[in-house]
Scaffold this active site. Structure first.
Site, PDB file in Angstrom:
ATOM      1  N   GLU A 158       0.751  -1.313   0.002  1.00 21.05           N
ATOM      2  CA  GLU A 158       0.009  -0.083   0.049  1.00 21.05           C
ATOM      3  C   GLU A 158       0.812   1.240  -0.063  1.00 21.05           C
ATOM      4  O   GLU A 158       0.606   2.057   1.082  1.00 21.05           O
ATOM      5  CB  GLU A 158      -1.105  -0.047   1.213  1.00 21.05           C
ATOM      6  CG  GLU A 158      -1.785  -1.548   1.221  1.00 21.05           C
ATOM      7  CD  GLU A 158      -2.771  -1.359   2.381  1.00 21.05           C
ATOM      8  OE1 GLU A 158      -2.575  -0.465   3.146  1.00 21.05           O
ATOM      9  OE2 GLU A 158      -3.648  -2.137   2.538  1.00 21.05           O
ATOM     10  N   GLU A 273      -5.714 -10.620  -1.664  1.00 16.02           N
ATOM     11  CA  GLU A 273      -6.579 -10.654  -0.606  1.00 16.02           C
ATOM     12  C   GLU A 273      -8.074 -10.470  -0.858  1.00 16.02           C
ATOM     13  O   GLU A 273      -8.931  -9.603   0.032  1.00 16.02           O
ATOM     14  CB  GLU A 273      -6.100  -9.333   0.235  1.00 16.02           C
ATOM     15  CG  GLU A 273      -4.837  -9.214   0.645  1.00 16.02           C
ATOM     16  CD  GLU A 273      -4.242  -8.001   1.523  1.00 16.02           C
ATOM     17  OE1 GLU A 273      -5.196  -7.352   2.117  1.00 16.02           O
ATOM     18  OE2 GLU A 273      -3.036  -7.780   1.422  1.00 16.02           O
TER      19      GLU A 273
HETATM   20  C1  XIL Z   1      -5.833  -6.589   8.373  1.00 14.52           C
HETATM   21  C2  XIL Z   1      -5.824  -7.628   9.369  1.00 14.52           C
HETATM   22  O1  XIL Z   1      -6.741  -8.561   8.836  1.00 14.52           O
HETATM   23  C3  XIL Z   1      -6.542  -7.364  10.820  1.00 14.52           C
HETATM   24  O2  XIL Z   1      -6.569  -8.528  11.604  1.00 14.52           O
HETATM   25  C4  XIL Z   1      -5.434  -6.181  11.153  1.00 14.52           C
HETATM   26  O3  XIL Z   1      -6.129  -5.803  12.300  1.00 14.52           O
HETATM   27  C5  XIL Z   1      -5.208  -5.013  10.300  1.00 14.52           C
HETATM   28  O4  XIL Z   1      -4.789  -5.739   9.106  1.00 14.52           O
HETATM   29  N1  XIL Z   1      -4.779  -4.951   3.694  1.00 14.52           N
HETATM   30  C6  XIL Z   1      -3.748  -5.626   4.327  1.00 14.52           C
HETATM   31  C7  XIL Z   1      -3.850  -6.402   5.396  1.00 14.52           C
HETATM   32  O5  XIL Z   1      -2.750  -5.646   3.550  1.00 14.52           O
HETATM   33  O6  XIL Z   1      -2.684  -6.466   5.973  1.00 14.52           O
HETATM   34  C8  XIL Z   1      -4.818  -6.082   6.229  1.00 14.52           C
HETATM   35  O7  XIL Z   1      -5.023  -6.875   7.368  1.00 14.52           O
HETATM   36  C9  XIL Z   1      -6.336  -5.739   5.546  1.00 14.52           C
HETATM   37  C10 XIL Z   1      -5.979  -4.834   4.642  1.00 14.52           C
END
Ligand code: XIL
Length: 360
Positions: A158, A273
């Site tokens: 990101e 994701e």
């Molecule tokens: C999220 C996790 O799912 C949560 O449990 C944590 O509290 C915060 O991070 N994009 C990403 C992930 O790249 O690392 C994130 O994961 C969700 C959004």
């Protein structure tokens, strides 16, 4: 019998046949997603916690059955692996590595350099010298430790956020403040030096829809990818996070052109994701499941029309555990259903959407 064709995009949601218990039974009899890898060349992964923090054995069993990639949802993030400078804690990540090895799974390395889930001491870095030293130690230690066990590393996560109003849409982060955008190039070079064989990826979200915001994100992301190509930064792939919103409209053309440009620059793509947020869509559970599955199928169709992804990972596996619950609530109070398995670990239509794309 539920088949993939029943997700045809042109059929309006409310005309879809209701999901019957019988069709659930049929789905349970289908071969698991990971068994589709040899024919499709696409691996399936899901994100979660390892045996030391995730005590739900049924869930872990489902992970091993369905997936050949385990994505540590938090265990490899900086706040957990190096909470104090130079003091590493790989306990959860190691438990995932053991689990993965026992079940012939690889680990998706998520993630080395992110603006979030960093310990206090990292967020307080102020100089280029200290930030460089921190990146060198962190990346080298973590990447070397898991060499040979990793499917791909999300080296930088990101890096783009046009809403921060900085140059070129770059995200405001401790790394950008200390090093400028060169932090991205540096991170990839360190990762490549620590593990020359594993694919390295840059991971981003928010590029799918027909909105000005997604348009800006696509442009800024492409700008960065182009710049990194010019610098010969060792990046192999681009991770489409794919946190989808079922009520939104895809920008078919914008998304297609985006992925085409990414591929043209020489990057492979991964879906890293995937989940489909149903917090805003009306209807019964069955109707929502159809809409979620159809949205996922439409998305996969767009991606596959340009490039076959190396892997598809969902951000979780069962609706029982989804990060979305922390941030999104339905007004009717019913639990979100963004993932391939339901609250009782039974395969849903979204599971069929994945199986259908992988089998196509
Ligand atoms: C999220 C996790 O799912 C949560 O449990 C944590 O509290 C915060 O991070 N994009 C990403 C992930 O790249 O690392 C994130 O994961 C969700 C959004």
């Amino acid at each position: 019998m539920l088949n993939f064709a029943s997700l045809a995009l042109s059929a309006p949601a409310l005309l879809m046949p209701p999901v019957s218990a019988e069709c659930d039974v049929d789905l349970e009899l289908q071969p698991p997603l990971r068994s589709l890898t040899p024919a499709s060349g696409i691996k399936y992964g899901c994100a979660g916690g390892g045996p030391t923090v995730q005590h739900d054995r049924v869930l872990l069993d489902k992970f091993a059955t369905e997936a050949n990639i385990f994505v540590p949802e938090g265990a490899l993030k900086w706040a957990f692996t190096e909470p104090q400078p130079g003091q590493f804690d790989f306990s959860e990540a190691d438990s995932i590595a053991d689990f993965a090895a026992r079940h012939e799974m690889l680990i998706h390395g998520h993630t080395l350099v992110w603006y979030a889930t960093i310990p206090e001491w990292v967020s307080q870095l102020t100089t280029a010298k200290d930030a460089t030293a921190a990146l060198e130690r962190h990346i080298t230690t973590e990447v070397q430790r898991y060499r040979g066990k990793i499917w791909a590393w999300d080296v930088v996560n990101e890096p783009i956020e046009p809403k921060d109003h900085l140059e070129n849409g770059y995200r405001n982060s401790v790394w950008l403040r200390c090093l400028g955008i060169n932090y991205v190039d540096l991170a990839f070079r360190l990762a490549r030096a620590a593990d020359p064989a594993t694919p390295l990826s840059l991971n981003e979200y928010g590029i799918e829809y027909a909105t000005a915001e997604c348009q800006r994100k696509r442009e800024a992301t492409l700008g960065l990818l182009q710049k990194l190509r010019d610098l010969k930064t060792p990046i192999d792939c681009f991770g489409l996070q794919s946190h989808l919103q079922a009520e939104n409209t895809f920008d078919h053309r914008g998304l297609t052109e985006f992925i085409r440009s990414v591929v043209k620059l020489g990057y492979r793509v991964m879906i890293t994701e995937l989940d489909v947020n149903d917090w805003k869509i009306p209807g019964t559970v069955e109707e929502r499941d159809v809409t979620v599955a159809r949205h996922a199928a439409e998305y996969l169709d767009i991606v596959f029309s340009v490039a076959r992804p190396m892997s598809i990972a969902t951000w979780g596996l069962s609706d029982r555990y989804t990060w979305m619950r922390m941030y999104f609530k339905r007004t009717d109070g019913s639990p979100l259903r963004p993932l391939p398995l339901d609250l009782n670990y039974r395969r849903k239509r979204m599971w069929s959407a994945l199986a259908g794309a992988m089998a196509a």
